[in-house]
Design a protein around this motif. Structure first.
Motif, PDB file in Angstrom:
ATOM      1  N   TYR A 328       0.430   0.551  -3.704  1.00 21.47           N
ATOM      2  CA  TYR A 328       0.159  -0.414  -2.647  1.00 21.47           C
ATOM      3  C   TYR A 328       1.087  -0.155  -1.473  1.00 21.47           C
ATOM      4  CZ  TYR A 328       4.236  -2.541  -4.865  1.00 21.47           C
ATOM      5  OH  TYR A 328       5.482  -2.748  -5.402  1.00 21.47           O
ATOM      6  N   LEU A 329       0.686  -0.679  -0.332  1.00 22.13           N
ATOM      7  CA  LEU A 329       1.480  -0.622   0.897  1.00 22.13           C
ATOM      8  C   LEU A 329       1.526  -2.032   1.457  1.00 22.13           C
ATOM      9  CD1 LEU A 329       2.861   0.892   3.291  1.00 22.13           C
ATOM     10  CD2 LEU A 329       0.562   1.236   4.225  1.00 22.13           C
ATOM     11  N   ASP A 330       2.717  -2.619   1.548  1.00 23.77           N
ATOM     12  CA  ASP A 330       2.891  -3.959   2.085  1.00 23.77           C
ATOM     13  C   ASP A 330       3.439  -3.876   3.498  1.00 23.77           C
ATOM     14  OD1 ASP A 330       1.995  -5.136  -0.225  1.00 23.77           O
ATOM     15  OD2 ASP A 330       3.988  -5.500  -1.051  1.00 23.77           O
ATOM     16  N   ILE A 331       2.699  -4.414   4.458  1.00 24.82           N
ATOM     17  CA  ILE A 331       3.140  -4.515   5.846  1.00 24.82           C
ATOM     18  C   ILE A 331       2.964  -5.966   6.268  1.00 24.82           C
ATOM     19  CG2 ILE A 331       2.749  -3.775   8.227  1.00 24.82           C
ATOM     20  CD1 ILE A 331       1.753  -1.139   7.219  1.00 24.82           C
ATOM     21  N   ALA A 332       4.084  -6.600   6.680  1.00 25.08           N
ATOM     22  CA  ALA A 332       4.069  -8.016   7.023  1.00 25.08           C
ATOM     23  C   ALA A 332       3.547  -8.791   5.806  1.00 25.08           C
ATOM     24  CB  ALA A 332       3.258  -8.257   8.282  1.00 25.08           C
ATOM     25  N   ASP A 333       2.509  -9.597   5.996  1.00 20.14           N
ATOM     26  CA  ASP A 333       1.987 -10.396   4.884  1.00 20.14           C
ATOM     27  C   ASP A 333       0.693  -9.814   4.321  1.00 20.14           C
ATOM     28  OD1 ASP A 333       0.438 -10.871   7.071  1.00 20.14           O
ATOM     29  OD2 ASP A 333       0.394 -13.055   6.864  1.00 20.14           O
ATOM     30  N   ARG A 334       0.424  -8.533   4.606  1.00 22.83           N
ATOM     31  CA  ARG A 334      -0.825  -7.930   4.142  1.00 22.83           C
ATOM     32  C   ARG A 334      -0.537  -6.784   3.174  1.00 22.83           C
ATOM     33  NH1 ARG A 334      -6.006  -5.733   7.709  1.00 22.83           N
ATOM     34  NH2 ARG A 334      -7.236  -5.066   5.928  1.00 22.83           N
ATOM     35  N   ARG A 335      -1.333  -6.694   2.126  1.00 26.23           N
ATOM     36  CA  ARG A 335      -1.211  -5.608   1.149  1.00 26.23           C
ATOM     37  C   ARG A 335      -2.427  -4.694   1.261  1.00 26.23           C
ATOM     38  NH1 ARG A 335       1.012  -5.997  -4.889  1.00 26.23           N
ATOM     39  NH2 ARG A 335       2.864  -5.950  -3.540  1.00 26.23           N
ATOM     40  N   TYR A 336      -2.162  -3.394   1.347  1.00 26.96           N
ATOM     41  CA  TYR A 336      -3.210  -2.384   1.358  1.00 26.96           C
ATOM     42  C   TYR A 336      -3.142  -1.639   0.026  1.00 26.96           C
ATOM     43  CZ  TYR A 336      -2.961  -3.222   6.388  1.00 26.96           C
ATOM     44  OH  TYR A 336      -2.947  -3.805   7.626  1.00 26.96           O
ATOM     45  N   GLU A 337      -4.222  -1.656  -0.710  1.00 27.79           N
ATOM     46  CA  GLU A 337      -4.254  -0.977  -1.997  1.00 27.79           C
ATOM     47  C   GLU A 337      -4.394   0.524  -1.800  1.00 27.79           C
ATOM     48  OE1 GLU A 337      -3.752  -2.074  -5.042  1.00 27.79           O
ATOM     49  OE2 GLU A 337      -3.423  -4.116  -4.323  1.00 27.79           O
ATOM     50  N   ARG A 338      -3.762   1.288  -2.690  1.00 27.76           N
ATOM     51  CA  ARG A 338      -3.816   2.740  -2.642  1.00 27.76           C
ATOM     52  C   ARG A 338      -4.321   3.233  -3.999  1.00 27.76           C
ATOM     53  NH1 ARG A 338       1.591   5.002  -1.865  1.00 27.76           N
ATOM     54  NH2 ARG A 338       0.509   6.821  -1.056  1.00 27.76           N
ATOM     55  N   GLU A 339      -5.471   3.869  -4.006  1.00 22.30           N
ATOM     56  CA  GLU A 339      -6.102   4.311  -5.241  1.00 22.30           C
ATOM     57  C   GLU A 339      -5.961   5.823  -5.410  1.00 22.30           C
ATOM     58  OE1 GLU A 339     -10.107   3.062  -4.827  1.00 22.30           O
ATOM     59  OE2 GLU A 339      -9.657   0.928  -5.080  1.00 22.30           O
ATOM     60  N   ARG A 340      -6.285   6.279  -6.605  1.00 19.41           N
ATOM     61  CA  ARG A 340      -6.250   7.706  -6.936  1.00 19.41           C
ATOM     62  C   ARG A 340      -7.049   8.510  -5.908  1.00 19.41           C
ATOM     63  NH1 ARG A 340      -6.303  12.680  -7.458  1.00 19.41           N
ATOM     64  NH2 ARG A 340      -7.170  13.798  -9.238  1.00 19.41           N
ATOM     65  N   GLY A 341      -6.425   9.551  -5.345  1.00 19.01           N
ATOM     66  CA  GLY A 341      -7.103  10.421  -4.405  1.00 19.01           C
ATOM     67  C   GLY A 341      -7.038   9.980  -2.956  1.00 19.01           C
ATOM     68  N   VAL A 342      -6.502   8.785  -2.690  1.00 18.86           N
ATOM     69  CA  VAL A 342      -6.476   8.259  -1.322  1.00 18.86           C
ATOM     70  C   VAL A 342      -5.177   8.672  -0.628  1.00 18.86           C
ATOM     71  CG1 VAL A 342      -6.333   6.145   0.064  1.00 18.86           C
ATOM     72  CG2 VAL A 342      -8.006   6.322  -1.789  1.00 18.86           C
ATOM     73  N   ALA A 343      -5.324   9.216   0.572  1.00 20.42           N
ATOM     74  CA  ALA A 343      -4.173   9.527   1.416  1.00 20.42           C
ATOM     75  C   ALA A 343      -4.096   8.483   2.519  1.00 20.42           C
ATOM     76  CB  ALA A 343      -4.300  10.927   2.013  1.00 20.42           C
ATOM     77  N   THR A 344      -2.902   7.987   2.792  1.00 26.07           N
ATOM     78  CA  THR A 344      -2.708   6.883   3.737  1.00 26.07           C
ATOM     79  C   THR A 344      -1.706   7.267   4.803  1.00 26.07           C
ATOM     80  OG1 THR A 344      -3.085   5.290   1.938  1.00 26.07           O
ATOM     81  CG2 THR A 344      -2.068   4.444   3.960  1.00 26.07           C
ATOM     82  N   TRP A 345      -2.109   7.127   6.062  1.00 21.23           N
ATOM     83  CA  TRP A 345      -1.147   7.232   7.158  1.00 21.23           C
ATOM     84  C   TRP A 345      -0.413   5.893   7.266  1.00 21.23           C
ATOM     85  CZ3 TRP A 345       0.792  11.297   9.339  1.00 21.23           C
ATOM     86  CH2 TRP A 345       0.038  12.446   9.519  1.00 21.23           C
ATOM     87  N   ILE A 346       0.916   5.936   7.113  1.00 20.53           N
ATOM     88  CA  ILE A 346       1.753   4.747   7.271  1.00 20.53           C
ATOM     89  C   ILE A 346       2.300   4.762   8.701  1.00 20.53           C
ATOM     90  CG2 ILE A 346       3.780   3.512   6.418  1.00 20.53           C
ATOM     91  CD1 ILE A 346       3.393   5.041   3.765  1.00 20.53           C
ATOM     92  N   PRO A 347       1.955   3.767   9.522  1.00 16.78           N
ATOM     93  CA  PRO A 347       2.314   3.833  10.944  1.00 16.78           C
ATOM     94  C   PRO A 347       3.818   3.776  11.181  1.00 16.78           C
ATOM     95  CG  PRO A 347       0.588   2.201  10.544  1.00 16.78           C
ATOM     96  CD  PRO A 347       1.136   2.592   9.210  1.00 16.78           C
ATOM     97  N   ALA A 348       4.236   4.420  12.251  1.00 16.61           N
ATOM     98  CA  ALA A 348       5.645   4.390  12.663  1.00 16.61           C
ATOM     99  C   ALA A 348       6.018   2.996  13.144  1.00 16.61           C
ATOM    100  CB  ALA A 348       5.875   5.408  13.779  1.00 16.61           C
ATOM    101  N   ASP A 349       7.327   2.717  13.060  1.00 10.76           N
ATOM    102  CA  ASP A 349       7.929   1.507  13.640  1.00 10.76           C
ATOM    103  C   ASP A 349       7.383   0.219  13.031  1.00 10.76           C
ATOM    104  OD1 ASP A 349       9.499   3.064  15.405  1.00 10.76           O
ATOM    105  OD2 ASP A 349       7.795   3.255  16.764  1.00 10.76           O
ATOM    106  N   MET A 350       6.856   0.283  11.821  1.00 14.07           N
ATOM    107  CA  MET A 350       6.408  -0.921  11.129  1.00 14.07           C
ATOM    108  C   MET A 350       7.201  -1.065   9.834  1.00 14.07           C
ATOM    109  SD  MET A 350       2.288  -1.255  11.458  1.00 14.07           S
ATOM    110  CE  MET A 350       1.511  -1.552  13.044  1.00 14.07           C
ATOM    111  N   GLU A 351       7.863  -2.208   9.661  1.00 12.94           N
ATOM    112  CA  GLU A 351       8.619  -2.426   8.429  1.00 12.94           C
ATOM    113  C   GLU A 351       7.632  -2.560   7.271  1.00 12.94           C
ATOM    114  OE1 GLU A 351      12.215  -5.237   6.690  1.00 12.94           O
ATOM    115  OE2 GLU A 351      11.612  -5.352   8.802  1.00 12.94           O
ATOM    116  N   HIS A 352       7.894  -1.840   6.191  1.00  8.76           N
ATOM    117  CA  HIS A 352       6.938  -1.816   5.090  1.00  8.76           C
ATOM    118  C   HIS A 352       7.627  -1.509   3.775  1.00  8.76           C
ATOM    119  CE1 HIS A 352       7.358   2.427   6.225  1.00  8.76           C
ATOM    120  NE2 HIS A 352       6.991   2.719   4.982  1.00  8.76           N
ATOM    121  N   VAL A 353       6.909  -1.763   2.703  1.00 11.72           N
ATOM    122  CA  VAL A 353       7.317  -1.408   1.342  1.00 11.72           C
ATOM    123  C   VAL A 353       6.162  -0.639   0.722  1.00 11.72           C
ATOM    124  CG1 VAL A 353       7.856  -2.264  -0.971  1.00 11.72           C
ATOM    125  CG2 VAL A 353       8.840  -3.387   1.035  1.00 11.72           C
ATOM    126  N   THR A 354       6.461   0.513   0.130  1.00  9.99           N
ATOM    127  CA  THR A 354       5.461   1.299  -0.575  1.00  9.99           C
ATOM    128  C   THR A 354       5.769   1.240  -2.064  1.00  9.99           C
ATOM    129  OG1 THR A 354       5.357   2.792   1.309  1.00  9.99           O
ATOM    130  CG2 THR A 354       4.329   3.531  -0.713  1.00  9.99           C
TER     131      THR A 354
END
Length: 535
Positions: A328-354
Motif C-alpha cells: 500500500y501507499l499512504d498519502i495524507a488520508d488516502r490509501r492506494y493499494e499496490r497489487e502483484r505486478g503493479v508499478a507505481t510512480w510515487i510523486p515528489a514532495d509528498m509525505e507518504h508511507v509505503t
C-alpha cells in the motif's frame, strides 16, 4: 492528475536484457555477495581463476583495494549484488568463493536487496530463521543535524538531508553505508559536480560542513549498530572509524559517554526497541556471510515479514514495483493499494508511507525528476509476469553498480509512459475477430517504429472486420489510437516533439495539425490546460 487504474501490460514482450558489468566507479572496493537469479555471470580478481556462475549460484567477492575486480553478466542475466556495510567484510572470506543458493531463499534475497537500497524497515526480522540460510556443503573457492552535544544517544536527531541533487545522492549513499571513506573530491566526481559545489550544498541545505554531517551520520549509525548487539570494534569498522579509539573519542564528545557505556546500558534494558532498517540490513548480511561458511541443510523461512517505510518525502518521483504479494501507499488520508505486478510512480514532495504486507516483495525501478515528469498524484500500470526478469534488471541497474555500459537512468520513464499509453489506447474500440485484433495489438506494440505495416499489406477481410466491429476503417482506427496515446503522453508531461516521434510522426507540425483536428486543441494548448486543471 487523478490516480490511474492499473493497466495490464497485455501480451507484449519486454525488451531483451543486455549484458552488464560492475562499474569501476564503485570505490573503495567493498565486499559483495553476487547471486545469479537467471543466466550467467563471470567474476575474476586480478589474473586469478574465473568463476562462472550459473542460475542459482552465488559468489562471495572479498574487499581488496589492490585487486582488479571484473564482474560481467551475459545478455539475459539477472544477478543481484548484495553489498555488505564496509566493516562486514572483515569477518568474511579473503578469497573469491562460490556457494549455492537454495530456491526457497530467492525471494528473501530479492527483499534483502530492497531493504539495502530503500527506506524500508523490516521489523519482523528473525535472526533464528535466517541462521538456516545457505548451510550447505560444497562452498569452495575456485582453483537533520545537531551541532552540539545530545543529552543521550537514544535522543539523537539524525542530520538533515540536503536537497541539492548531487549532495542528496551522496547523503543517501552514506546513510545506507556510513563506512564508505571517499574524499570530498571523489564523492564530487561520482555525482558529476565540483568539490566546492558539494561542500557549498551541504552547508547551505543542512547548516553543517560535509565532514561534520558525515560524522553525525556515522554516530547515528553507531547508535543503531550498538543497539543491534554489535561490539565496539565491529561498530567502528561498520561506520568508518579507523580504530575503536577514534569511535570512542567521537562518541563521547557527542553524547558524554563511551560506546561501551551506552551498550552496557542497553543490555540492562532488554526489549528497549526493535532493529532499525540499517541495523537489520547489516545484521542480515553479516549472518548471510557467516552462514555461507557453515555446513548443513538450509530451511527456508516460513514467511517474509511485513515491512514499511517511515513517513518521508522525496525530492524526485520514485517508481516502485510489486514483484510479489501486495502492499500500500499512504498519502495524507488516502490509501492506494499496490497489487502483484503493479508499478507505481510515487510523486515528489509528498509525505507518504509505503508498506509491504507479509510475504510481499517490492523493488524500486528508477527515478524521475520533476522536470522530466509532471506528476501530482500516484500513477500506476500493471505488468504481466513475463516482465519480471526485465524489471528486476531495471532495479539492479538503477540502484547498484552492476549496469550496462550505455545505461540511461531515464529509460524507465519512457518504458512506463509507453505502457500506460498503449493500454489506454485500448479504450479505442477493438475488433473481436482474432486476426484483426492481432493486427491491432502488433501495431500498438510497434507504434513509432519506421517502416510499419501499410494498409495495402493487410488482407481485405481484416479491413472488413475493422469496419464492421469498430465502426472505423483501419486507417481511422490507427489515427484514433495515436491521438489517444498522444493525449496521455502529453498529460504525463512529455514535450510535444518527443510525443510526435514516439507515435510515428516525423515532423512536429504534421503531428500538431493531426492532434488539433482530433482534440480541438493544439498539443501545447492541451498540455497547458491539463496543468491548469490539476493546479
Amino acid at each position: 492528475m487523478a490516480m490511474a487504474s492499473s493497466f495490464a501490460a497485455g501480451s507484449g514482450c519486454p525488451p531483451p536484457i543486455p549484458g552488464a558489468q560492475w562499474s569501476a566507479a564503485d570505490t573503495p572496493v567493498r565486499p559483495l555477495l553476487l547471486w545469479v537469479r537467471t543466466g550467467t555471470a563471470h567474476v575474476r580478481l586480478d589474473d586469478g581463476p574465473e568463476l562462472r556462475l550459473r542460475t542459482g549460484e552465488g559468489a562471495w567477492i572479498p574487499a581488496d583495494g589492490r585487486a582488479t575486480r571484473a564482474i560481467t553478466t551475459e545478455p539475459g542475466t539477472v544477478a543481484f549484488p548484495l553489498c555488505p556495510h564496509a566493516g562486514v567484510g572483515a569477518r568474511g572470506w579473503s578469497e573469491l568463493t562460490r556457494f549455492e543458493v537454495p530456491s526457497g531463499w530467492q525471494d528473501w534475497l530479492i527483499q534483502l536487496f530492497n531493504l539495502q537500497v530503500t527506506p524500508f524497515s523490516d521489523r519482523g526480522y528473525s535472526p533464528e530463521a535466517i541462521e538456516e540460510l545457505l548451510r550447505r556443503p560444497g562452498s569452495h573457492p575456485p582453483a537533520p543535524a545537531v551541532a552540539g552535544r545530545e543529552a543521550s544517544p537514544e535522543g539523537f536527531v539524525p542530520p538533515a538531508m540536503p536537497r541539492a541533487r548531487g549532495a542528496r545522492a551522496v547523503a543517501e549513499e552514506l546513510m545506507r553505508d556510513p563506512g564508505l571513506d571517499l574524499t570530498v573530491e571523489r564523492w564530487a566526481s561520482r555525482v558529476l559536480c565540483s568539490a566546492r559545489t558539494l561542500r557549498r550544498d551541504f552547508l547551505a541545505d543542512t547548516g553543517l560542513t560535509f565532514e561534520r554531517w558525515r560524522l553525525l551520520c556515522r554516530l547515528g549509525a553507531a547508535v543503531e549498530f550498538l543497539a543491534a548487539g554489535y561490539d565496539v570494534d565491529q561498530v567502528a569498522a561498520l561506520v568508518g572509524f579507523a580504530s575503536r579509539n577514534g569511535l570512542t573519542r567521537a562518541f563521547k564528545g557527542q553524547f558524554g559517554l563511551t560506546p561501551h557505556e551506552f551498550g552496557r546500558g542497553l543490555f540492562a534494558r532488554p526489549g528497549a526497541g526493535g532493529l532499525t532498517q540499517r541495523a537489520a540490513a547489516a545484521r542480515q548480511t553479516d549472518d548471510l556471510i557467516r552462514m555461507v561458511r557453515e555446513t548443513g541443510t538450509p530451511a527456508a523461512p516460513e514467511t517474509l515479514p511485513a515491512a514499511s517505510t517511515p513517513s518521508h518525502t522525496n525530492d524526485i518521483h520514485v517508481l516502485s514495483w510489486m514483484y510479489r504479494g501486495s502492499g500500500y501507499l499512504d498519502i495524507a488520508d488516502r490509501r492506494y493499494e499496490r497489487e502483484r505486478g503493479v508499478a507505481t510512480w510515487i510523486p515528489a514532495d509528498m509525505e507518504h508511507v509505503t508498506g509491504l504486507r507479509e510475504n510481499s516483495v517490492s523493488l524500486p525501478l528508477g527515478n524521475a525528476s520533476t522536470a522530466d515528469l509532471h506528476l501530482t498524484a500516484p500513477l500506476q500500470v500493471r505488468f504481466s509476469p513475463a516482465w519480471d526478469d526485465y524489471l528486476m534488471f531495471c532495479s539492479i541497474s538503477a540502484r547498484s553498480g552492476l549496469r550496462p555500459d550505455d545505461h540511461d537512468p531515464r529509460h524507465i520513464l519512457g518504458l512506463f509512459a509507453e505502457q500506460v499509453a498503449v493500454q489506454r489506447a485500448l479504450s479505442v474500440p477493438m475488433p473481436t475477430d482474432p486476426r484483426a485484433r492481432a493486427v491491432a495489438m502488433e501495431w500498438l506494440r510497434r507504434i513509432g517504429e519506421p517502416g510499419g505495416t501499410h494498409d495495402a499489406d493487410v488482407r481485405a477481410e481484416i479491413h472488413r472486420a475493422f469496419r464492421d466491429e469498430t465502426g472505423m476503417t483501419l486507417g481511422r482506427w490507427r489515427y484514433a489510437a495515436r491521438m489517444r496515446i498522444a493525449r496521455d503522453l502529453l498529460a504525463g508531461g512529455a514535450p510535444p516533439s518527443a510525443v510526435a516521434r514516439r507515435i510515428g510522426y516525423a515532423h512536429l507540425p504534421t503531428f500538431s495539425a493531426a492532434f488539433s483536428r482530433f482534440h480541438g486543441l493544439s498539443p501545447r494548448e492541451y498540455q497547458e490546460r491539463e496543468v491548469a486543471d490539476i493546479r
